[in-house]
Design an enzyme around this catalytic site. Structure first.
Site, mmCIF file in Angstrom:
data_model
loop_
_atom_site.group_PDB
_atom_site.id
_atom_site.type_symbol
_atom_site.label_atom_id
_atom_site.label_comp_id
_atom_site.label_asym_id
_atom_site.label_seq_id
_atom_site.Cartn_x
_atom_site.Cartn_y
_atom_site.Cartn_z
ATOM 1 N N LYS A 158 34.665 28.847 28.033
ATOM 2 C CA LYS A 158 35.698 28.331 28.936
ATOM 3 C C LYS A 158 36.660 27.480 28.138
ATOM 4 C CE LYS A 158 36.383 28.562 33.432
ATOM 5 N NZ LYS A 158 35.834 29.641 34.255
HETATM 6 N N1 GLU Z 1 38.010 32.322 35.329
HETATM 7 C C1 GLU Z 1 37.268 33.358 35.967
HETATM 8 C C2 GLU Z 1 35.839 32.923 36.230
HETATM 9 O O1 GLU Z 1 35.548 31.755 36.283
HETATM 10 C C3 GLU Z 1 37.389 34.697 35.250
HETATM 11 C C4 GLU Z 1 36.892 34.726 33.860
HETATM 12 C C5 GLU Z 1 37.184 36.038 33.145
HETATM 13 O O2 GLU Z 1 37.666 36.978 33.767
HETATM 14 O O3 GLU Z 1 36.892 36.090 31.958
HETATM 15 O O4 GLU Z 1 34.978 33.730 36.464
#
Ligand code: GLU
Length: 425
Positions: A114
């Site tokens: 993240k």
């Molecule tokens: N931000 C989204 C999540 O928390 C998508 C992450 C992604 O598609 O890599 O799942």
């Protein structure tokens, strides 16, 4: 030169502790060895950078950028980038670990990561945001890569930011590399179905849970907190499947209508109103927006931020089913209260995994140099979500635990087994 002080952790339960509390329970149920426990407990890599950006007024402002790779045991790390004024390292660490568990629950070959940049995109111009995205990408040029770490949108970012990231990364490498990032605009190698994917997965898992709880979608009521990409799509798709959406909200307020809110109209209003529901006339405005969470509804979808269901309000929740569109909306301490009340919570790492699932399809298509139809994307992601739900449900029966702990058990077991095969040093 202005420097923003590190954000204090808000007066709320720390999301990292909330994540670790569930991880500990699941590890114990699984009988996870101490060695593997320690590997999975600690993030593999944490990068913090300073990003000096020339603002439109000519002054330089320094932003803090974070990227945490929790694990790359199952494959390249995957996870979004959050632009928010209060994002902090512990939060990003929790969100990165949740990505590891999420990818494992839906059985896609990714680890978890993240990113976070502490800024308020609502108060920045398009040019300032573009410079910030490009600076962040360059700072992470050795971190990101289609086989290393693949970012995507999260709160405060979307296809536009992913396009800049893809462009900057591609320029630095002297070739177009679409598979370095997902959630891109369609014309740049984005996937059909990606925009609605998280909300669609919320809908699929809500219907699967309603079937288990014998709640009829055609007589069920639902409240949705958050009207960004996830909440608005979840509301719209649940409405299409027969549920009456009686309440919606965003950061400007909550709206209630006993007869049901017309979600298509609400979306059109938001889109014509600077992206917010402020002044929406399709329902009465609740005095206190947080009251949406304690309305008497069958299904509650928290699709905004972390820690909204806590020890402060969990005992007042009246919904029979909670389906977590957001990451970490329920604090660990609230779990026990919900369990006591017999409320089923389809946890974030299962319920909102539709987004990363279609991100995976986008990456696959980019690498194939081929485009799938929307129908193929939706069919495949619906099947993955349904299979994951059934798998977690079976684990909840086998281990006699709530759905949340069952999801952690399924995920940790998969990552631990893979780690054992791969081995350490
Ligand atoms: N931000 C989204 C999540 O928390 C998508 C992450 C992604 O598609 O890599 O799942």
């Amino acid at each position: 030169m202005a420097y923003i002080e590190p954000a204090p952790i808000k007066d709320r339960e720390n999301p990292l502790e909330s994540m670790m509390e569930r991880f500990n329970i699941a590890a114990e149920k699984l009988g996870l060895s101490d060695e593997v426990y320690n590997v999975l407990k600690n993030p593999a890599k944490q990068v913090i950078v300073s990003l000096p950006i020339t603002m439109d007024n000519g002054k330089i402002q320094v932003f803090e950028g974070i990227r945490v790779i929790h694990s790359n045991i199952l494959g390249p790390a995957k996870g979004g980038i959050r632009f928010a004024p209060d994002v902090h390292l512990d939060e990003v660490r929790a969100l990165a670990a949740w990505m590891t568990w999420k990818c494992a629950v839906v059985d896609i070959p990714y680890g978890g990561a993240k990113g976070g940049v502490r800024c308020n995109p609502r108060e920045m111009s398009k040019g300032e945001i573009e410079r910030l995205v490009r600076a962040y990408t360059m700072a992470m040029i050795d971190v990101f890569g289609p086989d290393k770490d693949i970012p995507a949108p999260d709160m405060g970012t979307g296809p536009r930011e992913m396009a800049w990231l893809m462009d900057e990364f591609s320029k630095a490498h002297g070739m177009t590399i679409p598979a370095v990032v997902t959630g891109k605009p369609l014309v740049l190698g984005g996937s059909l179905g990606r925009t609605e994917a998280t909300g669609r997965g919320v809908m699929v898992s809500a219907l699967a849970a309603m079937q288990k709880l014998k709640i009829n979608p055609f007589t069920a009521t639902c409240a949705v907190q958050g009207f960004g990409n996830v909440g608005s799509w979840a509301a719209r798709l649940l409405e299409e499947r027969g549920l009456k959406i009686v309440a919606i909200s965003d950061h400007t307020g909550a709206f209630y209508n006993e007869k049901g809110i017309n979600i298509v109209e609400a979306i059109a209003y938001r889109d014509s109103n600077n992206g917010t529901l402020e002044g929406f006339a399709g329902g009465e405005r609740l005095e206190n927006a947080a009251d949406l969470l304690t309305l008497k509804v069958d299904v509650l979808v928290p699709a905004a931020v972390e820690d909204v269901i806590t020890t402060a309000n969990a005992d007042q929740i009246k919904a029979k089913l909670i389906v977590e569109g957001a990451n970490g909306p329920t604090s660990a301490k609230a779990d026990a209260i919900l369990n006591e009340k017999g409320i089923m919570a389809v946890p974030d790492i299962l319920a909102n995994a539709g987004g990363v699932t279609v991100s995976y399809f986008e990456w696959v298509q980019n690498r194939l140099g081929y485009k799938w139809t929307a129908d193929r994307v939706n069919r495949r992601s619906d099947r993955i979500m349904k299979d994951a739900f059934d798998n977690v449900y079976q684990a909840s029966i086998k281990y006699d635990v709530p759905m949340r702990i069952a999801a952690y058990i399924v995920a940790i077991d998969k990552v631990a087994q893979t780690y054992t095969y791969r081995g350490g040093y």
